[in-house]
Design a protein around this motif. Structure first.
Motif, short mmCIF file in Angstrom:
data_model
loop_
_atom_site.label_atom_id
_atom_site.label_comp_id
_atom_site.label_asym_id
_atom_site.label_seq_id
_atom_site.Cartn_x
_atom_site.Cartn_y
_atom_site.Cartn_z
N ASP A 79 0.83 -1.19 0.00
CA ASP A 79 0.00 0.00 0.00
C ASP A 79 0.88 1.26 0.00
O ASP A 79 1.71 1.43 0.89
N LYS A 89 0.24 4.16 0.90
CA LYS A 89 0.06 4.94 2.15
C LYS A 89 0.89 4.33 3.28
O LYS A 89 1.37 5.04 4.16
N LEU A 90 1.02 3.01 3.25
CA LEU A 90 1.86 2.35 4.26
C LEU A 90 3.33 2.71 4.02
O LEU A 90 4.07 3.05 4.94
N ILE A 137 4.63 6.04 5.46
CA ILE A 137 4.98 6.22 6.89
C ILE A 137 6.10 5.28 7.34
O ILE A 137 6.62 5.44 8.44
N LEU A 138 6.50 4.32 6.50
CA LEU A 138 7.60 3.44 6.90
C LEU A 138 8.90 4.24 6.99
O LEU A 138 9.12 5.19 6.23
N ALA A 139 9.74 3.84 7.93
CA ALA A 139 11.06 4.47 8.08
C ALA A 139 12.06 3.38 8.44
O ALA A 139 11.68 2.31 8.91
N ASP A 146 6.14 -12.45 1.17
CA ASP A 146 4.69 -12.67 1.11
C ASP A 146 3.95 -11.33 1.24
O ASP A 146 2.97 -11.23 2.00
N ASP A 147 4.44 -10.34 0.57
CA ASP A 147 3.84 -9.00 0.53
C ASP A 147 3.95 -8.25 1.86
O ASP A 147 3.28 -7.23 2.05
N ILE A 148 4.75 -8.73 2.78
CA ILE A 148 4.89 -8.06 4.08
C ILE A 148 6.32 -7.54 4.22
O ILE A 148 7.27 -8.33 4.17
N PRO A 149 6.49 -6.22 4.38
CA PRO A 149 7.84 -5.69 4.58
C PRO A 149 8.47 -6.26 5.86
O PRO A 149 7.82 -6.26 6.90
#
Lengths: 67, 246
Positions: free
Chosen positions: A15, A17-18, A21-23, A54-57
């Motif tokens: 996403d 938007k996700l 905000i990730l840093a 699996d689509d997860i950072p």
């Protein structure tokens, strides 16, 4: 090795938007998602590269590829 | 073994059955109203597990983000709640920009952490000057002795358990992290051993060890253990604290 199909899914599933905000958990720098490599790269001081599984950072310092 | 490794080992093992066992465990907690969440807001849960707590904010907030240390738990969360934004990360170094989230919460996570102040300080950083921090966790009574016995029991049940704390300790953790308490809510409910240690999730020998401990020290835990046929019932106590930057 990830198949092209799963890479495509990852691209769609992260996403924007996700990502906004990730840093970087190491240096707190901004990060950028490199779609072609399915990796999240720190653009701050450390330039650590975080995998996406699996689509997860996976924003774990221990799992980052370090330059 | 590090605290992080213990949590990952226990929850990778438990992940497939965890969501089933814990389904609905937060349904009696008035968490969304208590959080003062607004429909335009972003909510982050630190230690989201399979998403059972975070999903309650669906329809109350614009965006829901869950962070967890364990890939197995996040895999279940993704399957069951595809609308959640999920990130694998460590609560001690949250991979989020400062002041980027309106409500940063954690539920049933702090008792896995021996030294929670750096974690709550990270939650404070991500919530920013205008944001809110909400902590939800099980708690002990205020008796040091009862808390000690309850923690012995919890550690047998779950090797990744660090420490359950009394409400007074949570207040100190919150205020020592640079926050001020806006509101708090104490909750009591009844649970059963057979549900708390669901046989589909826990090894049989561990269940037997816990049974043995309850028989010997149950009254000393402050958890009101009472035999019910082959089962035991007990009182589960949880606390919710809402805070903002002091």
């Amino acid at each position: 090795m990830k198949s092209l199909a799963s890479s495509e899914e990852a691209k769609l599933a992260l996403d924007p938007k996700l990502l906004e905000i990730l840093a970087c958990p190491n240096c707190r720098g901004d990060v950028e998602y490199i779609e072609s490599e399915n990796v999240i790269v720190c653009r701050g001081e450390c330039h650590y590269r975080y995998p996406v599984r699996d689509d997860i950072p996976v924003m774990l310092i221990d799992e980052a590829e370090k330059p | 073994m590090s605290e992080e490794r213990a949590i990952q080992e226990e929850f990778e093992r438990a992940a497939p059955a965890f969501a089933e066992r814990t389904r609905g465990r937060f349904d009696d907690l008035p968490a969304t109203g208590f959080s003062r969440v607004e429909s335009h807001e972003t909510v982050l849960e630190v230690g989201c597990g399979t998403g059972n707590f975070l999903r309650q904010f669906r329809g109350h907030a614009q965006r829901l983000i869950g962070l967890d240390l364990t890939a197995g738990m996040l895999g279940v969360a993704k399957t069951q709640h595809p609308d959640l934004g999920l990130v694998q990360g460590n609560a001690r170094r949250l991979p989020f920009a400062s002041a980027s989230v309106d409500l940063v919460t954690s539920a049933q996570a702090l008792h896995h952490i021996w030294d929670p102040i750096p974690v709550v300080m990270e939650m404070r950083r991500v919530a920013g000057p205008q944001g809110r921090v909400m902590v939800v966790d099980q708690h002990t009574t205020e008796s040091y002795e009862q808390a000690s016995f309850m923690n012995q029991l919890e550690a047998i049940r779950d090797p990744s358990h660090a420490v359950s704390r009394p409400p007074s300790a949570f207040r100190i953790i919150i205020t020592s992290s640079g926050l001020e308490i806006v509101d708090e809510h104490l909750w009591e409910g009844t649970n059963r051993l057979s549900q708390w240690m669901w046989p589909g999730e826990f090894p049989e020998e561990r269940i037997e060890q816990v049974r043995g401990f309850i028989e010997k020290h149950g009254p000393e835990t402050g958890m009101d253990w009472e035999r019910d046929g082959d089962d035991w019932v007990f009182t589960r106590r949880r606390m919710m604290i809402l805070a903002r930057r002091a």
